[in-house]
Design a protein around this motif. Structure first.
Motif, mmCIF file in Angstrom:
data_model
loop_
_atom_site.group_PDB
_atom_site.id
_atom_site.type_symbol
_atom_site.label_atom_id
_atom_site.label_comp_id
_atom_site.label_asym_id
_atom_site.label_seq_id
_atom_site.Cartn_x
_atom_site.Cartn_y
_atom_site.Cartn_z
ATOM 1 N N THR A 1 20.258 -24.952 -5.381
ATOM 2 C CA THR A 1 20.087 -24.683 -6.815
ATOM 3 C C THR A 1 18.702 -25.029 -7.352
ATOM 4 N N ALA A 2 17.977 -25.906 -6.680
ATOM 5 C CA ALA A 2 16.658 -26.311 -7.190
ATOM 6 C C ALA A 2 15.724 -25.112 -7.290
ATOM 7 N N GLY A 3 15.758 -24.227 -6.294
ATOM 8 C CA GLY A 3 14.908 -23.043 -6.320
ATOM 9 C C GLY A 3 15.274 -22.079 -7.431
ATOM 10 N N TYR A 4 16.564 -22.005 -7.748
ATOM 11 C CA TYR A 4 17.017 -21.119 -8.825
ATOM 12 C C TYR A 4 16.497 -21.617 -10.177
ATOM 13 N N PHE A 5 16.637 -22.914 -10.435
ATOM 14 C CA PHE A 5 16.182 -23.464 -11.707
ATOM 15 C C PHE A 5 14.663 -23.579 -11.760
ATOM 16 N N MET A 6 14.018 -23.535 -10.587
ATOM 17 C CA MET A 6 12.555 -23.535 -10.545
ATOM 18 C C MET A 6 11.995 -22.364 -11.351
ATOM 19 N N VAL A 7 12.650 -21.215 -11.288
ATOM 20 C CA VAL A 7 12.182 -20.024 -11.996
ATOM 21 C C VAL A 7 12.184 -20.265 -13.505
ATOM 22 N N THR A 8 13.205 -20.974 -14.004
ATOM 23 C CA THR A 8 13.285 -21.288 -15.431
ATOM 24 C C THR A 8 12.110 -22.168 -15.853
ATOM 25 N N PHE A 9 11.840 -23.192 -15.067
ATOM 26 C CA PHE A 9 10.723 -24.083 -15.389
ATOM 27 C C PHE A 9 9.378 -23.390 -15.192
ATOM 28 N N LEU A 10 9.301 -22.488 -14.249
ATOM 29 C CA LEU A 10 8.058 -21.745 -14.014
ATOM 30 C C LEU A 10 7.715 -20.898 -15.241
#
Length: 385
Positions: free
Chosen positions: A266-275
């Motif tokens: 899940t970290a990679g998925y939420f990375m897009v939101t923070f990006l």
């Protein structure tokens, strides 16, 4: 009278939106109200279609009595072998509660049934509901359609005595408390790294995001092979002298092992939101901080993290909802009842035990808990800095 243009426009808009509106009503709103209703009943999906099942009354009676129809000449020959309640429950296959048992005892026409059997009138397929309407003098409406019994708050009272409810709820809270902060922080770090102007960053972005678009079942199987006794993890640990551990079979290690897997996926998925949030932060703020001599760590904690508060709130809410509802990894990898979560326990009650009413009550409690946590998060974590 001609319709006004605004009214026409609204009607046309609703007409085009009607497929989506109907889908929401059928697949979202109706299930919510149905679950609310079933939570106060003893609804059992195995019984819902029970009365629609077809059977051959003559064959069932022959099996029950131990006589073929053409061998019997009078009721006196078989009446001592006929037990009404056993026949209805075991041979016809109706699940009876106290109310229905009393209806059958008071109004079932046994003589008519046995006479029709002797006359050879029962050698045909018929629905159980039709069979009961023929041989019940009164009260046949109770057997036409399945109506669950209303229990009031009994399902909710049952939870206080259910040890597995307490275990599964504790595991869900424990899972969320560990996973949500770690995955949120890791997603921020990955987003900062992915936002850097370095060579090959597109490759790293894709690498971080791949777990988010990979099938949960496939990832679960991969981690099952990693965590198994002859798996990669135990082989690596054996180099340092550690004995092989059954990570998913040991109740002390199974849930933490699933947590690690969930954080990774899940970290990679939420990375897009923070990006997306990082790209909205003006570069002039970072330039001013560097001119003032701020270190990278101070820039991260004093500028980046505060400016990402709206995204942090969103990620924490979505992460909490996902963790409280975690099911697939538990279903695929957990083999003991000490590590189950509330969503998995709802599934077991609904589809394995047939206790849909109790499962609906559990789902209602889970909904209330998630709503309460979400409200608390929105209250104490403000979007604006």
């Amino acid at each position: 009278m001609r319709l006004k243009w605004k009214t026409k426009e609204a009607l046309i808009g609703y007409l085009f939106a009607s497929p989506i509106i109907l889908s929401i009503i059928v697949f979202t709103i109706y299930p919510i109200f149905a679950a609310f209703y079933y939570s106060f009943t003893d609804y059992n999906p195995l019984n819902a279609r029970n009365l629609e099942v077809t059977f051959n009354p003559q064959e069932s009676l022959e099996f029950h009595l131990g006589f073929f129809q053409n061998e019997v000449k009078s009721i006196d020959e078989i009446k001592d072998y006929f037990d009404l309640m056993t026949f209805i429950k075991s041979d016809v296959g109706i699940n009876l509660d106290t109310k229905k048992e009393n209806i059958i005892k008071d109004y079932f026409d046994t003589n008519k049934l046995l006479k029709d059997f002797i006359a050879g009138k029962l050698n045909k397929e018929m629905k159980i509901s039709d069979f009961m309407s023929i041989y019940l003098k009164k009260g046949s409406s109770a057997f036409k359609h399945y109506i669950p019994n209303f229990l009031g708050l009994e399902n909710f009272k049952k939870m206080f005595k259910d040890q597995y409810f307490k275990i599964s709820l504790f595991n869900a809270f424990f899972y969320s408390i560990i996973v949500v902060p770690v995955q949120t922080f890791l997603a921020i770090v990955l987003a900062v790294a992915a936002n850097s102007k370095i060579k090959g960053i597109k490759f790293f972005k894709a690498t971080f995001f791949i777990p988010a678009i990979t099938s949960s079942a496939a990832i679960s199987m991969i981690f099952w092979m990693i965590y198994s006794r002859p798996g990669i993890l135990n082989r690596l640990l054996s180099i340092f002298g550690f004995q092989p551990i059954a990570w998913l079979e040991n109740p002390n290690t199974a849930l933490p092992a699933i947590m690690i897997m969930n954080i990774w996926t899940t970290a990679g998925y939420f990375m897009v939101t923070f990006l997306a949030g990082l790209q909205d932060i003006p570069t002039s703020i970072y330039e001013a901080a560097r001119i003032d001599g701020a270190s990278p760590s101070k820039i991260f904690w004093r500028i980046t993290v505060p400016m990402l508060r709206p995204q942090i709130l969103f990620v924490m809410i979505m992460g909490t909802i996902g963790c409280m509802q975690v099911f697939d990894q538990i279903y695929f990898l957990i083999k003991n009842m000490r590590n189950i979560t509330i969503s998995y326990y709802i599934y077991k009650n609904a589809f394995e035990y047939g206790n849909m009413g109790y499962a609906s009550a559990l789902a209602l409690v889970l909904f209330a808990i998630i709503l309460f946590i979400t409200i608390l998060q929105r209250k104490f974590i403000h979007e604006e800095y």
